[in-house]
Design a protein around this motif. Structure first.
Motif, PDB file in Angstrom:
ATOM      1  N   ARG A  98       0.896  -1.191  -0.065  1.00 11.28           N
ATOM      2  CA  ARG A  98      -0.184   0.162  -0.052  1.00 11.28           C
ATOM      3  C   ARG A  98       0.878   1.431   0.102  1.00 11.28           C
ATOM      4  O   ARG A  98       0.489   2.532  -0.634  1.00 11.28           O
ATOM      5  CB  ARG A  98      -0.817  -0.132   1.201  1.00 11.28           C
ATOM      6  CG  ARG A  98      -2.080  -0.920   1.221  1.00 11.28           C
ATOM      7  CD  ARG A  98      -2.981  -1.079   2.319  1.00 11.28           C
ATOM      8  NE  ARG A  98      -3.957  -2.106   2.380  1.00 11.28           N
ATOM      9  CZ  ARG A  98      -4.349  -2.478   3.357  1.00 11.28           C
ATOM     10  NH1 ARG A  98      -4.688  -2.100   4.463  1.00 11.28           N
ATOM     11  NH2 ARG A  98      -5.197  -3.634   3.278  1.00 11.28           N
ATOM     12  N   ALA A  99       2.051   1.078   0.552  1.00  7.75           N
ATOM     13  CA  ALA A  99       2.918   2.316   0.660  1.00  7.75           C
ATOM     14  C   ALA A  99       3.278   2.865  -0.567  1.00  7.75           C
ATOM     15  O   ALA A  99       3.608   3.819  -0.918  1.00  7.75           O
ATOM     16  CB  ALA A  99       4.155   2.066   1.624  1.00  7.75           C
ATOM     17  N   SER A 100       3.717   1.802  -1.463  1.00 10.46           N
ATOM     18  CA  SER A 100       4.011   2.186  -2.883  1.00 10.46           C
ATOM     19  C   SER A 100       2.849   2.228  -4.101  1.00 10.46           C
ATOM     20  O   SER A 100       3.171   2.739  -5.131  1.00 10.46           O
ATOM     21  CB  SER A 100       5.140   1.184  -3.164  1.00 10.46           C
ATOM     22  OG  SER A 100       4.505   0.056  -3.499  1.00 10.46           O
ATOM     23  N   GLY A 101       1.649   1.945  -3.642  1.00 11.93           N
ATOM     24  CA  GLY A 101       0.582   1.713  -4.643  1.00 11.93           C
ATOM     25  C   GLY A 101       0.718   0.542  -5.813  1.00 11.93           C
ATOM     26  O   GLY A 101       0.412   0.442  -6.913  1.00 11.93           O
ATOM     27  N   PHE A 102       1.555  -0.603  -5.232  1.00  8.66           N
ATOM     28  CA  PHE A 102       1.794  -1.789  -5.800  1.00  8.66           C
ATOM     29  C   PHE A 102       0.828  -2.945  -5.428  1.00  8.66           C
ATOM     30  O   PHE A 102       0.990  -3.142  -4.409  1.00  8.66           O
ATOM     31  CB  PHE A 102       3.271  -2.213  -5.881  1.00  8.66           C
ATOM     32  CG  PHE A 102       3.767  -3.498  -6.376  1.00  8.66           C
ATOM     33  CD1 PHE A 102       3.380  -3.621  -7.939  1.00  8.66           C
ATOM     34  CD2 PHE A 102       4.566  -4.190  -5.804  1.00  8.66           C
ATOM     35  CE1 PHE A 102       3.877  -4.813  -8.488  1.00  8.66           C
ATOM     36  CE2 PHE A 102       4.916  -5.607  -6.477  1.00  8.66           C
ATOM     37  CZ  PHE A 102       4.642  -5.813  -7.596  1.00  8.66           C
ATOM     38  N   VAL A 103       0.083  -3.585  -6.473  1.00  6.86           N
ATOM     39  CA  VAL A 103      -0.612  -4.918  -6.128  1.00  6.86           C
ATOM     40  C   VAL A 103       0.127  -5.900  -7.176  1.00  6.86           C
ATOM     41  O   VAL A 103       0.107  -5.597  -8.224  1.00  6.86           O
ATOM     42  CB  VAL A 103      -2.033  -4.629  -6.626  1.00  6.86           C
ATOM     43  CG1 VAL A 103      -2.815  -5.905  -6.267  1.00  6.86           C
ATOM     44  CG2 VAL A 103      -2.689  -3.512  -5.716  1.00  6.86           C
ATOM     45  N   ARG A 104       0.188  -7.321  -6.563  1.00  3.66           N
ATOM     46  CA  ARG A 104       0.818  -8.200  -7.513  1.00  3.66           C
ATOM     47  C   ARG A 104      -0.113  -9.416  -7.055  1.00  3.66           C
ATOM     48  O   ARG A 104      -0.576  -9.867  -5.946  1.00  3.66           O
ATOM     49  CB  ARG A 104       2.215  -8.427  -6.563  1.00  3.66           C
ATOM     50  CG  ARG A 104       2.873  -9.468  -7.244  1.00  3.66           C
ATOM     51  CD  ARG A 104       4.233  -9.622  -6.347  1.00  3.66           C
ATOM     52  NE  ARG A 104       5.276 -10.451  -7.128  1.00  3.66           N
ATOM     53  CZ  ARG A 104       4.990 -11.726  -7.124  1.00  3.66           C
ATOM     54  NH1 ARG A 104       4.174 -12.536  -6.567  1.00  3.66           N
ATOM     55  NH2 ARG A 104       6.056 -12.454  -7.725  1.00  3.66           N
ATOM     56  N   ARG A 105      -0.529 -10.025  -8.024  1.00  3.49           N
ATOM     57  CA  ARG A 105      -1.240 -11.123  -8.116  1.00  3.49           C
ATOM     58  C   ARG A 105      -0.328 -12.172  -8.581  1.00  3.49           C
ATOM     59  O   ARG A 105       0.149 -12.417  -9.980  1.00  3.49           O
ATOM     60  CB  ARG A 105      -2.479 -11.077  -9.091  1.00  3.49           C
ATOM     61  CG  ARG A 105      -3.509 -12.364  -9.337  1.00  3.49           C
ATOM     62  CD  ARG A 105      -4.390 -12.162 -10.323  1.00  3.49           C
ATOM     63  NE  ARG A 105      -5.383 -11.005  -9.750  1.00  3.49           N
ATOM     64  CZ  ARG A 105      -6.223 -11.408  -8.860  1.00  3.49           C
ATOM     65  NH1 ARG A 105      -6.540 -12.502  -8.299  1.00  3.49           N
ATOM     66  NH2 ARG A 105      -7.380 -10.157  -8.442  1.00  3.49           N
ATOM     67  N   SER A 106      -0.117 -13.403  -7.899  1.00  5.54           N
ATOM     68  CA  SER A 106       0.447 -14.659  -8.365  1.00  5.54           C
ATOM     69  C   SER A 106      -0.580 -15.487  -9.197  1.00  5.54           C
ATOM     70  O   SER A 106      -1.273 -16.143  -8.663  1.00  5.54           O
ATOM     71  CB  SER A 106       1.005 -15.530  -7.257  1.00  5.54           C
ATOM     72  OG  SER A 106       1.884 -14.728  -6.468  1.00  5.54           O
ATOM     73  N   VAL A 107      -0.554 -15.496 -10.671  1.00  8.27           N
ATOM     74  CA  VAL A 107      -1.497 -15.920 -11.582  1.00  8.27           C
ATOM     75  C   VAL A 107      -0.968 -17.604 -11.761  1.00  8.27           C
ATOM     76  O   VAL A 107      -1.973 -18.424 -11.545  1.00  8.27           O
ATOM     77  CB  VAL A 107      -1.347 -15.168 -12.797  1.00  8.27           C
ATOM     78  CG1 VAL A 107      -1.954 -15.992 -13.671  1.00  8.27           C
ATOM     79  CG2 VAL A 107      -1.519 -13.726 -12.763  1.00  8.27           C
ATOM     80  N   SER A 108       0.108 -17.829 -11.682  1.00 10.38           N
ATOM     81  CA  SER A 108       0.666 -19.301 -11.991  1.00 10.38           C
ATOM     82  C   SER A 108       0.125 -20.151 -10.697  1.00 10.38           C
ATOM     83  O   SER A 108       0.331 -19.690  -9.454  1.00 10.38           O
ATOM     84  CB  SER A 108       1.801 -19.550 -12.266  1.00 10.38           C
ATOM     85  OG  SER A 108       2.086 -19.005 -13.527  1.00 10.38           O
ATOM     86  N   PRO A 109      -0.247 -21.400 -10.990  1.00 11.37           N
ATOM     87  CA  PRO A 109      -0.232 -22.288  -9.548  1.00 11.37           C
ATOM     88  C   PRO A 109       0.960 -22.260  -9.137  1.00 11.37           C
ATOM     89  O   PRO A 109       2.101 -22.680  -9.711  1.00 11.37           O
ATOM     90  CB  PRO A 109      -0.976 -23.500 -10.142  1.00 11.37           C
ATOM     91  CG  PRO A 109      -1.754 -23.143 -11.556  1.00 11.37           C
ATOM     92  CD  PRO A 109      -0.685 -22.007 -11.769  1.00 11.37           C
ATOM     93  N   PRO A 110       1.256 -22.439  -7.698  1.00 11.12           N
ATOM     94  CA  PRO A 110       2.636 -22.154  -7.251  1.00 11.12           C
ATOM     95  C   PRO A 110       3.102 -23.447  -7.329  1.00 11.12           C
ATOM     96  O   PRO A 110       2.490 -24.680  -7.126  1.00 11.12           O
ATOM     97  CB  PRO A 110       2.286 -21.914  -5.859  1.00 11.12           C
ATOM     98  CG  PRO A 110       1.007 -21.955  -5.460  1.00 11.12           C
ATOM     99  CD  PRO A 110       0.171 -21.855  -6.865  1.00 11.12           C
ATOM    100  N   HIS A 111       4.341 -23.926  -7.601  1.00  8.58           N
ATOM    101  CA  HIS A 111       5.018 -25.324  -7.750  1.00  8.58           C
ATOM    102  C   HIS A 111       6.553 -24.773  -7.459  1.00  8.58           C
ATOM    103  O   HIS A 111       7.431 -24.205  -8.376  1.00  8.58           O
ATOM    104  CB  HIS A 111       4.533 -25.938  -8.676  1.00  8.58           C
ATOM    105  CG  HIS A 111       5.104 -27.182  -8.798  1.00  8.58           C
ATOM    106  ND1 HIS A 111       6.316 -27.732  -8.916  1.00  8.58           N
ATOM    107  CD2 HIS A 111       4.574 -28.333  -8.657  1.00  8.58           C
ATOM    108  CE1 HIS A 111       6.650 -28.974  -8.655  1.00  8.58           C
ATOM    109  NE2 HIS A 111       5.379 -29.566  -8.559  1.00  8.58           N
ATOM    110  N   GLY A 112       7.070 -25.385  -6.270  1.00  7.15           N
ATOM    111  CA  GLY A 112       8.777 -25.001  -6.276  1.00  7.15           C
ATOM    112  C   GLY A 112       9.477 -25.589  -7.083  1.00  7.15           C
ATOM    113  O   GLY A 112      10.650 -25.177  -7.274  1.00  7.15           O
ATOM    114  N   GLY A 113       8.978 -26.824  -7.850  1.00  5.02           N
ATOM    115  CA  GLY A 113       9.922 -27.332  -8.552  1.00  5.02           C
ATOM    116  C   GLY A 113       9.855 -26.726 -10.111  1.00  5.02           C
ATOM    117  O   GLY A 113      10.884 -27.114 -10.859  1.00  5.02           O
TER     118      GLY A 113
END
Length: 194
Positions: A98-113
């Motif tokens: 909120r301090a910088s006005g940045f919104v980030r959406r993780s679109v890909s299903p997360p997968h560490g590999g």
């Protein structure tokens, strides 16, 4: 900036993120002082983030990701439930600085590999975010502007992107993302770890 739910309780995402940051530090066997030296972040700020007394900024998380050798998406996926192959739009994790006005959406299903991921970014007009280093040196990024104007600076070269423009780069040093306006910008970033 501290995110709170009604009643003054810390945001649950900040609580999970703080706990994960604390575990990462413990896994490396570092004291707060050692982590402060490695990251360039004060001990008090690190302590407050681990205790969810403050919501970390994008710049702070980027520095910590660099120290721990992971991308921001990896870190944020580590505080979510076990990944599924499909993640519905309504269930995609959204993180806001909120301090910088940045919104980030993780679109890909997360997968560490897996090495690649898609992220949607939104910056308010006038937003200006600088990262002093990549979370992973040599990280490949493809930045595709969906609507608005985005100025991306890497290796002291500014790339001004408009609707439909795409920039591909490898990130070795500082970067800067600015939204000169007049409106906000929405973009997709494909991130590929080396």
């Amino acid at each position: 900036m501290k995110h709170e739910k009604s009643g003054g309780a810390p945001d649950p995402v900040d609580v999970r993120l703080g706990a994960r940051l604390s575990r990462l530090r413990s896994e490396h066997g570092w004291s707060l002082g050692e982590l402060a030296e490695r990251s360039g972040i004060s001990r008090s700020t690190l302590s407050r983030a681990e205790r969810a007394e403050t919501s970390p900024t994008a710049s702070l998380l980027n520095r910590l990701c660099a120290v721990y050798g992971r991308t921001m998406s990896q870190l944020l996926s580590e505080i979510e439930a076990e990944p599924a192959p499909v993640v519905r739009a309504a269930d995609q994790p959204v993180w806001e600085d909120r301090a910088s006005g940045f919104v980030r959406r993780s679109v890909s299903p997360p997968h560490g590999g897996l090495r690649g991921e898609l992220v949607e970014g939104r910056l308010d007009a006038g937003a200006d975010i600088s990262y002093d280093r990549p979370p992973v040196p040599g990280l490949e990024q493809h930045i595709w502007v969906l609507e608005g104007t985005l100025a991306v600076t890497a290796e002291d070269v500014e790339h001004r992107l408009g609707d439909g423009d795409c920039l591909r780069l490898r990130v070795w040093g500082p970067t800067r993302f600015c939204c000169p306006g007049p409106g906000s910008v929405r973009y997709v970033m494909a991130v590929v770890r080396p």
